[in-house]
Each structure stands twice: as C-alpha cells, then as structure tokens.
Design an enzyme around this catalytic site. Structure first.
Site, PDB file in Angstrom:
ATOM      1  N   CYS A 132     -10.398  37.281 -60.384  1.00  0.00           N
ATOM      2  CA  CYS A 132      -9.216  36.447 -60.132  1.00  0.00           C
ATOM      3  C   CYS A 132      -9.279  35.808 -58.738  1.00  0.00           C
ATOM      4  O   CYS A 132     -10.093  34.919 -58.535  1.00  0.00           O
ATOM      5  CB  CYS A 132      -7.949  37.277 -60.375  1.00  0.00           C
ATOM      6  SG  CYS A 132      -6.566  36.243 -60.813  1.00  0.00           S
ATOM      7  N   HIS A 192      -8.237  40.412 -64.957  1.00  0.00           N
ATOM      8  CA  HIS A 192      -8.261  41.680 -64.197  1.00  0.00           C
ATOM      9  C   HIS A 192      -8.797  42.821 -65.065  1.00  0.00           C
ATOM     10  O   HIS A 192      -7.997  43.582 -65.628  1.00  0.00           O
ATOM     11  CB  HIS A 192      -6.838  42.026 -63.743  1.00  0.00           C
ATOM     12  CG  HIS A 192      -6.315  41.195 -62.638  1.00  0.00           C
ATOM     13  ND1 HIS A 192      -6.287  41.604 -61.331  1.00  0.00           N
ATOM     14  CD2 HIS A 192      -5.805  39.944 -62.649  1.00  0.00           C
ATOM     15  CE1 HIS A 192      -5.769  40.656 -60.571  1.00  0.00           C
ATOM     16  NE2 HIS A 192      -5.457  39.632 -61.348  1.00  0.00           N
ATOM     17  N   GLU A 240      -9.913  45.588 -64.254  1.00  0.00           N
ATOM     18  CA  GLU A 240      -9.529  46.901 -63.703  1.00  0.00           C
ATOM     19  C   GLU A 240      -8.176  47.369 -64.241  1.00  0.00           C
ATOM     20  O   GLU A 240      -7.837  48.542 -64.134  1.00  0.00           O
ATOM     21  CB  GLU A 240      -9.515  46.853 -62.161  1.00  0.00           C
ATOM     22  CG  GLU A 240      -8.371  46.122 -61.509  1.00  0.00           C
ATOM     23  CD  GLU A 240      -8.452  44.597 -61.591  1.00  0.00           C
ATOM     24  OE1 GLU A 240      -9.381  44.077 -62.248  1.00  0.00           O
ATOM     25  OE2 GLU A 240      -7.572  43.922 -61.033  1.00  0.00           O
ATOM     26  N   ILE A 261      -3.170  37.250 -64.514  1.00  0.00           N
ATOM     27  CA  ILE A 261      -2.009  37.207 -63.612  1.00  0.00           C
ATOM     28  C   ILE A 261      -2.170  36.003 -62.688  1.00  0.00           C
ATOM     29  O   ILE A 261      -3.077  35.979 -61.854  1.00  0.00           O
ATOM     30  CB  ILE A 261      -1.897  38.503 -62.774  1.00  0.00           C
ATOM     31  CG1 ILE A 261      -1.833  39.735 -63.681  1.00  0.00           C
ATOM     32  CG2 ILE A 261      -0.657  38.445 -61.875  1.00  0.00           C
ATOM     33  CD1 ILE A 261      -1.966  41.061 -62.947  1.00  0.00           C
TER      34      ILE A 261
HETATM   35  N1  GLN Z   1      -3.033  33.043 -57.811  1.00  0.00           N
HETATM   36  C1  GLN Z   1      -3.943  33.787 -56.971  1.00  0.00           C
HETATM   37  C2  GLN Z   1      -4.739  32.863 -56.062  1.00  0.00           C
HETATM   38  O1  GLN Z   1      -4.694  31.699 -56.213  1.00  0.00           O
HETATM   39  C3  GLN Z   1      -4.879  34.631 -57.811  1.00  0.00           C
HETATM   40  C4  GLN Z   1      -4.085  35.617 -58.616  1.00  0.00           C
HETATM   41  C5  GLN Z   1      -4.724  36.932 -58.829  1.00  0.00           C
HETATM   42  O2  GLN Z   1      -5.698  37.304 -58.164  1.00  0.00           O
HETATM   43  N2  GLN Z   1      -4.144  37.711 -59.719  1.00  0.00           N
HETATM   44  O3  GLN Z   1      -5.421  33.310 -55.204  1.00  0.00           O
END
Ligand code: GLN
Length: 198
Positions: free
Chosen positions: A84, A175, A177, A139
C-alpha cells in the site's frame, strides 16, 4: 548461522503504519522480523518490508532523518516488499499528487485511487500463487496505472494488477498482513532466501 535466521533476517520499516502486523506475519512465515527505525539498522538485513500507512508521512520522516538515500541503496540491492503506502514509495512515478519516491519498481501508481465510497474493502482476487483465490484488504488503496515490461503480475482485483514482482522488488496495493492467509509473506520470505548472501 543460527536456527532463527534460517529463513532470513527481514526488517520492517517501523516509522508509521501497521508494521507490527507485518512482523507477526513474517514470524508466521518462518522469518526473523526486525523493526527498523534507523539507517544503520539496514546493514544486517537480508530483506525489508515497507508497510502501509501514509506515504507522505513516511516520506517526510525519511527525508528529515537523511534516511531516504540509504533506503534507496538498500532497495536497489536487496529484496524489498512494499504494501500500500510502501508500494507508493517503491514506484518510479507517483500521481495524485506527484511526490518523490525510491523509484525501484518500474510502475506508475495513483494514490487513493478507489474514491471515497469504497475507501476500504475486502475482495477475493485471482492470483498466480498456488492455492486459489486470495483475500485482499484494501484501505485507501493506490492503483497501478502502468507497469514496465519486466514487472510480473501475481494477483489482480478484476482487471487491476494488485500484487506484482520485478526481480527482487515485490509490491501489493492491498494489506496481506491483515488477512490470515500467509501465502504473500511466504512468497517474499522465499524471494529473500533466494537472494540471500551466505
Ligand atoms: N492512502 C495512503 C497513501 O497514499 C496509503 C494507504 C495505506 O497504506 N493503507 O499513502
């Protein structure tokens, strides 16, 4: 070599975000997790995970503590897995908005790409990892806009690549994890073992 280092000493960048869940996942996959907060802690590692969180916050910390260049060197020579926000940090080009990155993955990535309504979601997607469909927790996820020819897609969410690998670099826009399935961490632990210096 001690028994506990048999599957590799893998660092987890522990500046911000969900690094503790990654450490647990690595231990379950048979590696020795090491929380990393300083550049000198990179030296003894066989591989590194850059966790999810807020990429701008992580980046600001790295720049402020002169950590970015050492991290770039590590990521261009040893196996690394970004999830992410970590995937954002690894990608060559970041959009929405543009921001600096480690640029070790030949990819263009867009931050917060799935819009407010579906900020977070859990989906099952196709994967080339043995064992069938993979649960994926998204997320405020980024989305790969394009990938270089050397980048292999290991999993997709509908058409979108969400788990990729280019040589020693792995990245996921979700994610792993946060699911109980350990196949993704296992794949990274295996990658580290393949590239490990004896
Ligand atoms: N929205 C976050 C970003 O732009 C990433 C979100 C996440 O790691 N769950 O860095």
């Amino acid at each position: 070599m001690t028994e506990s280092s048999g599957r590799g000493r893998i660092g987890v960048l522990a500046i911000q975000g969900d690094y503790a869940a990654h450490a647990d996942a690595l231990a379950e996959a048979g590696a020795t997790p090491i929380l990393v907060r300083k550049p000198e802690e990179l030296r003894e590692l066989d591989g590194l995970i850059l966790p999810g969180g807020e990429s701008t916050t992580i980046l600001r910390f790295l720049e402020k503590h002169n950590f970015l260049e050492e991290l770039r060197q590590f990521c261009s020579s040893r196996p690394v897995f970004g999830t992410c926000a970590g995937a954002i940090l690894l990608s060559r080009e970041v959009r929405n908005p543009q921001q600096p990155s480690l640029a070790v993955l030949d990819a263009r990535i867009e931050r917060n790409a799935y819009g407010r309504q579906i900020d977070s979601s859990i989906v099952n997607g196709e994967t080339t990892l043995p064992g069938g469909a993979l649960e994926m927790v998204f997320i405020r996820a980024p989305r790969f806009l394009s990938l270089g020819a050397d980048v292999e897609v290991l999993a997709r969410r509908e058409q979108d690549p969400v788990l990729v690998r280019q040589g020693k670099v792995m990245a996921a826009t979700f994610h792993p994890e946060l699911s109980s399935d350990r196949r993704v961490h296992q794949a990274f632990v295996d990658l580290v073992a393949r590239f490990r210096k004896d």
